[in-house]
Structure formats: C-alpha cells, structure tokens
Design a protein around this motif. Structure first.
Motif, PDB file in Angstrom:
ATOM      1  N   PRO A 229       0.951  -1.259   0.025  1.00 51.72           N
ATOM      2  CA  PRO A 229      -0.028   0.080  -0.019  1.00 51.72           C
ATOM      3  C   PRO A 229       0.737   1.376  -0.122  1.00 51.72           C
ATOM      4  N   VAL A 230       1.998   1.252   0.517  1.00 51.14           N
ATOM      5  CA  VAL A 230       2.820   2.339   0.369  1.00 51.14           C
ATOM      6  C   VAL A 230       3.469   2.637  -0.889  1.00 51.14           C
ATOM      7  N   ILE A 231       3.858   1.552  -1.470  1.00 51.66           N
ATOM      8  CA  ILE A 231       4.294   1.598  -2.857  1.00 51.66           C
ATOM      9  C   ILE A 231       3.368   2.242  -3.585  1.00 51.66           C
ATOM     10  N   GLY A 232       1.921   1.969  -3.800  1.00 55.88           N
ATOM     11  CA  GLY A 232       0.914   2.525  -4.415  1.00 55.88           C
ATOM     12  C   GLY A 232       0.485   3.883  -3.943  1.00 55.88           C
ATOM     13  N   TYR A 233       0.823   4.246  -2.874  1.00 56.75           N
ATOM     14  CA  TYR A 233       0.707   5.744  -2.250  1.00 56.75           C
ATOM     15  C   TYR A 233       1.735   6.620  -2.718  1.00 56.75           C
ATOM     16  N   SER A 234       2.992   5.929  -2.982  1.00 51.08           N
ATOM     17  CA  SER A 234       4.151   6.856  -3.370  1.00 51.08           C
ATOM     18  C   SER A 234       3.908   7.768  -4.476  1.00 51.08           C
ATOM     19  N   GLY A 235       3.350   7.320  -5.535  1.00 50.70           N
ATOM     20  CA  GLY A 235       3.169   8.045  -6.764  1.00 50.70           C
ATOM     21  C   GLY A 235       2.460   9.417  -6.415  1.00 50.70           C
ATOM     22  N   PRO A 236       1.131   9.470  -5.892  1.00 52.58           N
ATOM     23  CA  PRO A 236       0.640  10.758  -5.758  1.00 52.58           C
ATOM     24  C   PRO A 236       1.398  11.498  -4.327  1.00 52.58           C
ATOM     25  N   ALA A 237       1.901  10.624  -3.577  1.00 53.74           N
ATOM     26  CA  ALA A 237       2.670  11.302  -2.600  1.00 53.74           C
ATOM     27  C   ALA A 237       4.027  11.992  -3.137  1.00 53.74           C
ATOM     28  N   ILE A 238       4.674  11.742  -3.761  1.00 57.69           N
ATOM     29  CA  ILE A 238       5.830  12.414  -4.466  1.00 57.69           C
ATOM     30  C   ILE A 238       5.235  13.729  -4.996  1.00 57.69           C
ATOM     31  N   ALA A 239       4.013  13.581  -5.761  1.00 58.02           N
ATOM     32  CA  ALA A 239       3.522  14.727  -6.744  1.00 58.02           C
ATOM     33  C   ALA A 239       2.988  15.613  -5.567  1.00 58.02           C
ATOM     34  N   GLY A 240       2.423  15.063  -4.722  1.00 59.56           N
ATOM     35  CA  GLY A 240       1.761  15.980  -3.500  1.00 59.56           C
ATOM     36  C   GLY A 240       2.963  16.738  -2.807  1.00 59.56           C
ATOM     37  N   ILE A 241       4.402  16.159  -2.462  1.00 60.44           N
ATOM     38  CA  ILE A 241       5.085  16.851  -1.735  1.00 60.44           C
ATOM     39  C   ILE A 241       5.726  17.891  -2.829  1.00 60.44           C
ATOM     40  N   LEU A 242       5.555  17.825  -4.346  1.00 61.83           N
ATOM     41  CA  LEU A 242       6.266  18.874  -5.109  1.00 61.83           C
ATOM     42  C   LEU A 242       5.069  20.094  -5.086  1.00 61.83           C
ATOM     43  N   THR A 243       3.794  19.887  -5.246  1.00 66.54           N
ATOM     44  CA  THR A 243       2.688  20.891  -5.234  1.00 66.54           C
ATOM     45  C   THR A 243       2.901  21.455  -3.771  1.00 66.54           C
ATOM     46  N   GLY A 244       2.892  20.546  -2.644  1.00 67.32           N
ATOM     47  CA  GLY A 244       2.941  21.270  -1.473  1.00 67.32           C
ATOM     48  C   GLY A 244       4.059  22.065  -1.231  1.00 67.32           C
ATOM     49  N   SER A 245       5.027  22.048  -2.100  1.00 65.52           N
ATOM     50  CA  SER A 245       6.356  23.000  -1.736  1.00 65.52           C
ATOM     51  C   SER A 245       5.938  24.350  -2.022  1.00 65.52           C
ATOM     52  N   ILE A 246       4.818  24.538  -2.834  1.00 67.45           N
ATOM     53  CA  ILE A 246       4.726  26.031  -3.430  1.00 67.45           C
ATOM     54  C   ILE A 246       4.651  27.150  -1.931  1.00 67.45           C
ATOM     55  N   ILE A 247       3.794  26.398  -1.084  1.00 67.65           N
ATOM     56  CA  ILE A 247       3.688  27.379   0.122  1.00 67.65           C
ATOM     57  C   ILE A 247       4.890  27.380   0.979  1.00 67.65           C
ATOM     58  N   VAL A 248       5.612  26.317   1.090  1.00 57.32           N
ATOM     59  CA  VAL A 248       6.568  26.141   2.110  1.00 57.32           C
ATOM     60  C   VAL A 248       8.033  26.840   1.429  1.00 57.32           C
ATOM     61  N   GLU A 249       8.116  27.052   0.022  1.00 51.41           N
ATOM     62  CA  GLU A 249       9.058  27.480  -0.692  1.00 51.41           C
ATOM     63  C   GLU A 249       8.858  28.950  -0.249  1.00 51.41           C
ATOM     64  N   THR A 250       7.803  29.523  -0.453  1.00 54.85           N
ATOM     65  CA  THR A 250       7.565  30.821  -0.328  1.00 54.85           C
ATOM     66  C   THR A 250       8.118  31.346   0.980  1.00 54.85           C
ATOM     67  N   ILE A 251       7.626  30.617   2.097  1.00 51.54           N
ATOM     68  CA  ILE A 251       7.718  31.042   3.593  1.00 51.54           C
ATOM     69  C   ILE A 251       9.400  31.072   3.878  1.00 51.54           C
ATOM     70  N   PHE A 252      10.069  30.097   3.152  1.00 51.99           N
ATOM     71  CA  PHE A 252      11.494  29.941   3.501  1.00 51.99           C
ATOM     72  C   PHE A 252      12.196  30.497   2.673  1.00 51.99           C
ATOM     73  N   GLY A 253      11.881  31.290   1.589  1.00 48.24           N
ATOM     74  CA  GLY A 253      12.450  31.889   0.619  1.00 48.24           C
ATOM     75  C   GLY A 253      13.366  31.060  -0.165  1.00 48.24           C
ATOM     76  N   ILE A 254      13.072  30.029  -0.680  1.00 49.67           N
ATOM     77  CA  ILE A 254      13.686  29.044  -1.508  1.00 49.67           C
ATOM     78  C   ILE A 254      13.489  29.394  -2.924  1.00 49.67           C
ATOM     79  N   PRO A 255      14.579  29.358  -3.808  1.00 46.00           N
ATOM     80  CA  PRO A 255      14.104  29.674  -5.183  1.00 46.00           C
ATOM     81  C   PRO A 255      13.883  28.616  -6.225  1.00 46.00           C
ATOM     82  N   GLY A 256      12.836  27.883  -5.618  1.00 41.67           N
ATOM     83  CA  GLY A 256      12.111  27.071  -6.254  1.00 41.67           C
ATOM     84  C   GLY A 256      10.910  27.419  -7.263  1.00 41.67           C
ATOM     85  N   ILE A 257      10.351  26.357  -7.663  1.00 43.14           N
ATOM     86  CA  ILE A 257       9.250  26.889  -8.469  1.00 43.14           C
ATOM     87  C   ILE A 257       7.954  27.472  -7.891  1.00 43.14           C
ATOM     88  N   GLY A 258       7.937  27.131  -6.512  1.00 42.47           N
ATOM     89  CA  GLY A 258       6.810  27.692  -5.933  1.00 42.47           C
ATOM     90  C   GLY A 258       6.552  29.108  -5.828  1.00 42.47           C
TER      91      GLY A 258
END
Length: 305
Positions: A229-258
């Motif tokens: 089940p963890v393997i099946g969850y990994s696909g959307p989880a990795i994508a969710g981490i990338l999309t979730g980085s939008i707010i976190v990158e803005t808060i921490f001043g990281i020059p990512g895509i967020g």
C-alpha cells in the motif's frame, strides 16, 4: 511491459491537453490584465506588448497561438519576469524543488515505515497509542502553520538552523521537514494498518512455528507484503510533496518553482501559470506510472493495464 508503458504515456496526452486548456481558459477570463500597473500605458505601447506576448486578437487566436508554441516545446514568455521564457524559469527553479522534494520524501518514507512498524509490533500498548497520536497531529497541522512553528523554535529561539535561504544542507532541513511531516503521518498509518493485517496471515504463523525470530518474521516476510500500500501511495505522495512545496518554498525563501507559481497567479501571468500546471500534471502522471510499475515488480500478481 514496454508496450503498456508507451500506451499509458500516450493516454496521458489528452489528460494534459485538458489540464492546459482549462488553465488557459481560467487565466484568460480572470479579471485584470498582465500589463496592469499604477502608471497608464499608452494604447500603441499596450498593443505592441500584447502582440509580443501573443495576447492580441480573440480568445481562439490566442489559444491557437499557445497550442502551436506548446507543440514545439515553447511554453511562452513570462509577462511578469520580462525577457525571460517560461522554459528558462522552470529549468532553473524545478531542480531546486525536486532536490527538496526527494529529501522530504526520503524522510517521510524512512520515518513512516519505522513508526508504522513500531506501532504494529506494539499494537495496543503505549508505543502504539503514541505513534497513532503523532500521526493524527501530523495530518491535522497545515504545513504553513508547522513552518512558522519550526522557524520560531529552531531558528529564532534555539539558533540551530537558518530561517531561510538555499545552498547548504542546514538550509534544506526545516523546509524538507515541514513538507515531509504530513506524508510521514500517512505512511505511518498505511504501514501500521497493512502490517497488522499481514501479521495475522497463515504464512506468518507458519514462519513463527518454524522457529524464526520475530525480527526475521517482520523484515523477511511480513514487511515485503505490508509495504505494497505504501508503494501505491508513493506516486501521488511524491507529486503532492512537489505541489505542497509551493507554500513552504515561499515561506522559507527558497528559489524553487513555488514562488514563481504564486507570483504568476497574483500577477496574472498566463503562460507561467499554464507552464507550471502542465509540469505538475506531467509529474503526477509519471509518478503514478512509476508507482504502478514498482507495485508490479514487488507483487507479480498485479496486472498492469
């Protein structure tokens, strides 16, 4: 296997087309203009700007121009970051987000599997209850709230880590931790529930009856099945981490895509917004495909379609 992968990739094309089309329509109908400023822009100059950025003519003219450019791999010019293409901006910022995302997922996977295993082995005891409570807190607390909390504790009060920035490992720890926490909680709950079911199966009783140690039963037999089940969850989880980085990158001043994505929405930068949404959609499709392949490799009873 190769034919299935190719077929899945071709099937993703209409999905990406719909995603891009909807985003373009929403940005086109958003109020305001990409060239709105406090100073009045003369009509001839405004017309030249619209022509330069392919924003002149009717909606269908603009839409057709964008699709033609997109077919050549050209994501267009950013109206907010003048004289910079969307390809250039994404090419520079996406690797930053991916580095942080990979570290966050590694933290989430390691901690989630460990905590889930501890909770399952100590089912019904204090350790299990503590892990379940921590998992519930991790899912409930928003990442931006957690980010402000860890900045206050570890950066301002304890002076252990920097508040913001990018370039060294200590600058990645806090944002990666904030990204990982919700996924640690989800992986912990998945691992715990799956492992509890697997430990009740007949082949686990047989392994114990043969005299295998509890650690051998857990790591050599139970965990191989419980991790599915963890393997099946990994696909959307990795994508969710990338999309979730939008707010976190803005808060921490990281020059990512967020930060670029946030600014593109606020400043009505249509091509930058569409480009980022397209990349996120493509990333989600690829991650789900990789997760399905890994699921098939681990458990050959699964059929890829």
């Amino acid at each position: 296997m190769g034919a299935i992968i190719i077929r899945r990739l071709f099937a993703a094309v209409p999905v990406l087309f719909i995603i891009v089309s909807l985003t373009f329509v929403l940005m086109h109908n958003a109020p305001g203009s990409p060239f709105s400023t406090d100073r009045h822009i003369p009509a001839p100059i405004l017309a030249e700007l619209e022509k330069k950025y392919h924003l002149h003519g009717s909606f269908w003219t603009q839409y057709g121009d964008y699709l033609r450019d997109l077919a050549r791999g050209d994501l267009g010019l950013s109206t907010q970051y003048r004289n910079r293409t969307v390809n250039e901006i994404i090419g520079q910022s996406l690797p930053v987000s991916m580095v942080m995302g990979v570290l966050a997922y590694a933290m989430a996977l390691t901690a989630g599997l460990s905590l889930g295993g501890i909770a399952a082995v100590r089912h019904g005891r204090a350790g299990d209850r503590i892990v379940v409570l921590l998992a519930l807190l991790g899912i409930s607390v928003p990442s931006f709230v957690l980010a402000l909390l860890v900045i206050r504790v570890f950066a301002i009060d304890l002076h252990l880590l920097p508040v913001a920035g990018w370039g060294s490992l200590d600058q990645i720890v806090l944002p990666a931790f904030c990204l990982a926490v919700p996924f640690v909680a989800s992986i912990t709950r998945l691992t715990r529930g799956s492992l509890l079911e697997v430990l009740q199966l007949d082949y686990i009783r047989t392994a114990r009856a043969k005299g295998l140690s509890e650690s051998a039963v857990l790591f050599r037999h139970a965990l191989k099945v419980a991790v599915l089940p963890v393997i099946g969850y990994s696909g959307p989880a990795i994508a969710g981490i990338l999309t979730g980085s939008i707010i976190v990158e803005t808060i921490f001043g990281i020059p990512g895509i967020g930060p670029f994505f946030v600014n593109s929405v606020l400043n009505r930068d249509p091509f930058m917004t569409c480009g980022v949404v397209l990349i996120f959609g493509l990333f989600l499709i690829v991650c789900n495909l990789v997760a399905d392949i890994l699921y098939f490799v681990v458990d050959r009873r699964v059929t890829l379609r």
